[in-house]
Enzyme design. Structure first.
Site, PDB file in Angstrom:
ATOM      1  N   SER A  10       0.709  -1.418  -0.153  1.00 45.67           N
ATOM      2  CA  SER A  10      -0.101   0.006   0.061  1.00 45.67           C
ATOM      3  C   SER A  10       0.942   1.294  -0.225  1.00 45.67           C
ATOM      4  CB  SER A  10      -0.945  -0.118   1.468  1.00 45.67           C
ATOM      5  OG  SER A  10      -0.109  -0.015   2.352  1.00 45.67           O
ATOM      6  N   GLY A 109       9.766 -12.932   3.953  1.00 49.86           N
ATOM      7  CA  GLY A 109       9.770 -11.623   3.523  1.00 49.86           C
ATOM      8  C   GLY A 109      10.737 -10.622   3.997  1.00 49.86           C
ATOM      9  N   ASP A 111      10.567  -7.716   5.048  1.00 51.35           N
ATOM     10  CA  ASP A 111      10.170  -6.823   6.032  1.00 51.35           C
ATOM     11  C   ASP A 111      10.304  -7.586   7.161  1.00 51.35           C
ATOM     12  OD1 ASP A 111       8.100  -8.547   5.085  1.00 51.35           O
ATOM     13  OD2 ASP A 111       6.609  -7.299   5.493  1.00 51.35           O
ATOM     14  N   ARG A 112       9.906  -8.962   7.379  1.00 48.82           N
ATOM     15  CA  ARG A 112       9.944  -9.700   8.601  1.00 48.82           C
ATOM     16  C   ARG A 112      11.370  -9.977   8.914  1.00 48.82           C
ATOM     17  NH1 ARG A 112       7.720 -14.350   6.780  1.00 48.82           N
ATOM     18  NH2 ARG A 112       7.690 -15.295   9.076  1.00 48.82           N
ATOM     19  N   ASP A 131       2.788  -8.054  13.135  1.00 49.01           N
ATOM     20  CA  ASP A 131       2.638  -6.775  12.066  1.00 49.01           C
ATOM     21  C   ASP A 131       1.308  -6.960  11.467  1.00 49.01           C
ATOM     22  OD1 ASP A 131       3.001  -5.014  10.344  1.00 49.01           O
ATOM     23  OD2 ASP A 131       5.025  -5.560   9.789  1.00 49.01           O
ATOM     24  N   THR A 134      -1.709  -5.254   5.677  1.00 50.16           N
ATOM     25  CA  THR A 134      -2.660  -5.860   4.616  1.00 50.16           C
ATOM     26  C   THR A 134      -2.717  -7.316   4.927  1.00 50.16           C
ATOM     27  OG1 THR A 134      -1.658  -4.259   2.928  1.00 50.16           O
ATOM     28  CG2 THR A 134      -2.881  -6.305   2.235  1.00 50.16           C
TER      29      THR A 134
END
Length: 259
Positions: A10, A109, A111-112, A131, A134
Site C-alpha cells: 500500500s 519476507g 520486511d519480516r 505486524d 495488509t
C-alpha cells in the site's frame, strides 16, 4: 544521513537516521506500474520536504515486498543518492546476523527479516512480532534470537474487503480506530466489524499462547502495523507497540554490510 526504505503493497515508507537517531518519517502511495523516473521525482520531492538532498545521504538500504516494484525503486534511490553510494537491497546474500530456521529461508519476507533483526537487537527474547498490515504476520524468535516460526493470514481490512467482494448481500463497512466494539452485535454491519476486529484480536491471543507453549516461556510481543490500533485494545495478552522495528533492523543490516 542513512535512508531506510520499506516498499509495501500500500505504501512506500522512508525513515532517515543520523547515527541511531530517527530524523524523519515519510511515505508515499505504492504505484507498482510506475517507472524509475516517477519514483525519482516523487521521492526527491518527499525528501526535500524534510530538508534532505543527495549530498546529505550517506547510505540507502531497501526492503521490498513488491518484487515488480523493486528494480524501479532501486534505480530511483540510486540516482537520488548519487554514484558515491550503492543502494543495499535486503535479499539473499546480505549479512543480517540472523539465523533463519526455515525450509525456504529465501522466501521469508524482507520486511519480516528486518523486523526480526531489530527485535533481536532489543534483547527481549523469546519474542513474537505481530505486524498488522495488509496481511497479519507473526514472526517468532527463540531465546537465542533465531527465527524459528511464522504465520501469515489476511489482515483486518483485507478480510472485510474479501467479504464485500465475495458475497452477494454483505455491505461495505468502515472501521474506526479507537471505537468500542461490542461483541453482542445486533446488525449486519456491526457483526462484520466484530468478526474482523475481535476475531483478529482473538487470533493473536490464541497464536501467542500456542507459541508460548512451544517456546516454554511467555514471549515478548511486539505489535506493529497500520491496523495495530484496531485490535490492540481488545488483546488479552501483554504487548508493546513499536512503529520503527523494521527500520531499526534495516539500519543494523546496513551497518553490517557497509564495509
Amino acid at each position: 544521513m542513512l535512508i531506510t526504505v520499506l516498499a509495501e503493497n500500500s505504501h512506500i515508507r522512508a525513515v532517515g537516521f543520523e547515527g541511531e537517531e530517527i530524523c524523519f518519517h515519510a511515505s508515499i502511495q505504492t504505484e507498482p506500474r510506475q517507472t524509475s523516473d516517477y519514483y525519482n521525482l516523487m521521492l526527491t520531492q518527499l525528501f526535500t520536504l524534510y530538508g534532505v538532498s543527495g549530498e546529505h545521504i550517506t547510505g540507502v538500504v531497501l526492503a521490498s515486498v513488491v518484487p515488480q516494484l523493486t528494480p524501479a525503486l532501486t534505480g530511483a534511490l540510486a540516482r537520488i543518492a548519487g554514484s558515491r553510494h550503492k543502494v543495499l537491497s535486503l535479499s539473499s546474500g546480505v549479512k543480517t546476523g540472523l539465523n533463519i530456521r526455515s525450509d525456504q529461508p529465501q522466501q521469508v519476507g524482507t520486511d519480516r527479516v528486518a523486523a526480526a533483526v531489530g527485535a533481536k537487537a532489543r534483547g527481549k527474547l523469546p519474542c513474537v512480532i505481530v505486524d498488522c498490515g495488509t496481511a497479519t504476520t507473526f514472526t517468532v524468535l527463540d531465546e537465542n534470537g533465531a527465527l524459528v516460526a511464522s504465520a501469515i493470514t489476511a489482515g483486518v481490512e483485507l478480510s472485510l474487503e474479501a467479504l464485500r467482494t465475495q458475497t452477494a448481500q454483505l455491505p461495505t463497512v468502515a472501521l474506526t480506530r479507537g471505537a468500542k466494539y461490542d461483541v453482542m452485535a445486533r446488525n449486519t454491519a456491526d457483526a462484520m466489524r466484530i468478526g474482523a476486529v475481535l476475531g483478529a484480536a482473538a487470533m493473536v491471543d490464541g497464536l501467542v499462547g500456542r507459541y508460548a507453549a512451544c517456546l516454554g516461556s511467555t514471549p515478548q510481543v511486539w505489535l506493529t502495523g497500520d491496523c495495530a490500533p484496531l485490535i490492540a485494545p481488545h488483546l488479552s495478552i501483554d504487548w508493546d507497540r513499536t512503529d520503527d522495528l523494521i527500520f531499526e533492523g534495516l539500519r543494523l543490516v546496513w551497518s553490517r554490510n557497509r564495509g
